[in-house]
Design an enzyme around this catalytic site. Sequence first.
Site, PDB file in Angstrom:
ATOM      1  N   ASN A 119       1.342  -0.087   6.205  1.00 50.48           N
ATOM      2  CA  ASN A 119       1.907   1.142   5.599  1.00 50.48           C
ATOM      3  C   ASN A 119       2.505   0.918   4.342  1.00 50.48           C
ATOM      4  OD1 ASN A 119       3.352   3.619   5.426  1.00 50.48           O
ATOM      5  ND2 ASN A 119       4.533   3.428   7.081  1.00 50.48           N
ATOM      6  N   TRP A 120       1.954   1.316   3.229  1.00 55.92           N
ATOM      7  CA  TRP A 120       2.630   0.965   1.942  1.00 55.92           C
ATOM      8  C   TRP A 120       3.840   1.820   1.719  1.00 55.92           C
ATOM      9  CZ3 TRP A 120      -2.308   0.025  -1.501  1.00 55.92           C
ATOM     10  CH2 TRP A 120      -3.089  -1.016  -1.108  1.00 55.92           C
ATOM     11  N   LYS A 121       4.059   2.791   2.285  1.00 53.90           N
ATOM     12  CA  LYS A 121       5.321   3.892   2.171  1.00 53.90           C
ATOM     13  C   LYS A 121       5.056   4.250   0.639  1.00 53.90           C
ATOM     14  CE  LYS A 121       7.639   1.676   6.019  1.00 53.90           C
ATOM     15  NZ  LYS A 121       8.847   1.138   6.719  1.00 53.90           N
ATOM     16  N   HIS A 147       5.921   9.245  11.599  1.00 54.56           N
ATOM     17  CA  HIS A 147       6.762   8.002  11.339  1.00 54.56           C
ATOM     18  C   HIS A 147       8.350   8.312  11.309  1.00 54.56           C
ATOM     19  CE1 HIS A 147       8.374   4.692   9.132  1.00 54.56           C
ATOM     20  NE2 HIS A 147       7.176   3.954   9.480  1.00 54.56           N
ATOM     21  N   GLU A 174      10.507   7.406   9.495  1.00 52.33           N
ATOM     22  CA  GLU A 174      11.390   8.122   8.258  1.00 52.33           C
ATOM     23  C   GLU A 174      10.832   9.253   8.148  1.00 52.33           C
ATOM     24  OE1 GLU A 174       9.155   4.866   6.054  1.00 52.33           O
ATOM     25  OE2 GLU A 174      10.640   3.348   6.962  1.00 52.33           O
ATOM     26  N   GLU A 188       7.382   1.781  17.349  1.00 54.03           N
ATOM     27  CA  GLU A 188       8.026   1.356  16.525  1.00 54.03           C
ATOM     28  C   GLU A 188       9.491   1.677  16.691  1.00 54.03           C
ATOM     29  OE1 GLU A 188       5.581   0.836  12.441  1.00 54.03           O
ATOM     30  OE2 GLU A 188       6.472   2.758  12.541  1.00 54.03           O
ATOM     31  N   GLY A 230      12.066  -2.522   8.919  1.00 54.37           N
ATOM     32  CA  GLY A 230      12.843  -2.749   7.792  1.00 54.37           C
ATOM     33  C   GLY A 230      14.042  -3.562   7.616  1.00 54.37           C
ATOM     34  N   SER A 239       9.282  -4.943  11.333  1.00 58.21           N
ATOM     35  CA  SER A 239       9.476  -6.279  10.857  1.00 58.21           C
ATOM     36  C   SER A 239       8.457  -7.254  11.348  1.00 58.21           C
ATOM     37  CB  SER A 239      10.775  -6.719  11.318  1.00 58.21           C
ATOM     38  OG  SER A 239      11.997  -5.782  10.707  1.00 58.21           O
ATOM     39  N   GLY A 263       4.719  -2.757   7.561  1.00 58.03           N
ATOM     40  CA  GLY A 263       5.433  -2.075   6.252  1.00 58.03           C
ATOM     41  C   GLY A 263       5.577  -3.047   5.292  1.00 58.03           C
ATOM     42  N   GLY A 264       6.584  -3.691   5.379  1.00 56.66           N
ATOM     43  CA  GLY A 264       7.109  -4.497   4.133  1.00 56.66           C
ATOM     44  C   GLY A 264       6.028  -5.692   3.932  1.00 56.66           C
TER      45      GLY A 264
END
Length: 252
Positions: free
Chosen positions: A9-11, A95, A97, A165, A171, A211, A232-233
């Site tokens: 997930n590149w956000k 998600h 976010e 998640e 993150g 994470s 993600g990251g």
Amino acid sequence: MRKWIVAGNWKMNNTLAESIALAKAIKEGSSGLQGGAIVLAPPFTALAAVGETIKGSNVSLCAQNIYCEDKGAFTGEISPVMLKDVGCTYVIIGHSERRKYFHEGDNDVNLKVKKAISAGLTPIMCVGETEEERVKGITQDVISRQINQGLKDVEKIECIVIAYEPVWAIGTGKVATTAQAQEVHAFIRGILKDKFGSNAANNVCILYGGSVTKDNIGDLISMDDIDGALVGGASLKTDGFLGIIKKISGKK
Ligand code: PGA
């Protein structure tokens, strides 16, 4: 045997050029891997270009959000028809976010999940408790509400992926322990068994997210009910993401 899935997930990251370069590197670095799916979720602006880059490979295209109408006066939204048009086969829904910053509730998630399924897209439906909810001891209540309401009136779950998640792990560098993650994954599968029967529930991929790195995924993926990762990251760097893909495909 369930297939494994590794989704990146590149956000809200990566320009067009950066997206194409990253997708190309992932495609090349993961060619020949079998038994699972590698899924990339770039921002909307890069979907078409990444779709072209990964064409004919074993990498699939995923959107980070969807709207629940096919077309019309919905400024700023993107429809399932448009996502399919650029080659998406997956879409991330609910998600944390989106729930937190854009006030999406379980009802929105449910409408989007149903719309995605009817359009032939595979929803990756995200659930997870906040730190406060975990401390209060209501993790299972939250997860059960999110699953039951998110899947309300959904008849078949063959085409659904769930991502657990924990919000406190996203993150933050605070990854859930293998026991914490496995407990919730088994709990989710239990709810799916009650609603849809054992056979269907046993075929659903449940991904862990929060994470994830190539250094911590090895232990998580060895757990029975953890079938892959939503990353993600660490999905923004070729080495990190390929490292995760190799660990997961090697263990499942
Ligand atoms: P993270 O994000 O890997 O950076 O924690 C996961 C996600 O939000 O899907």
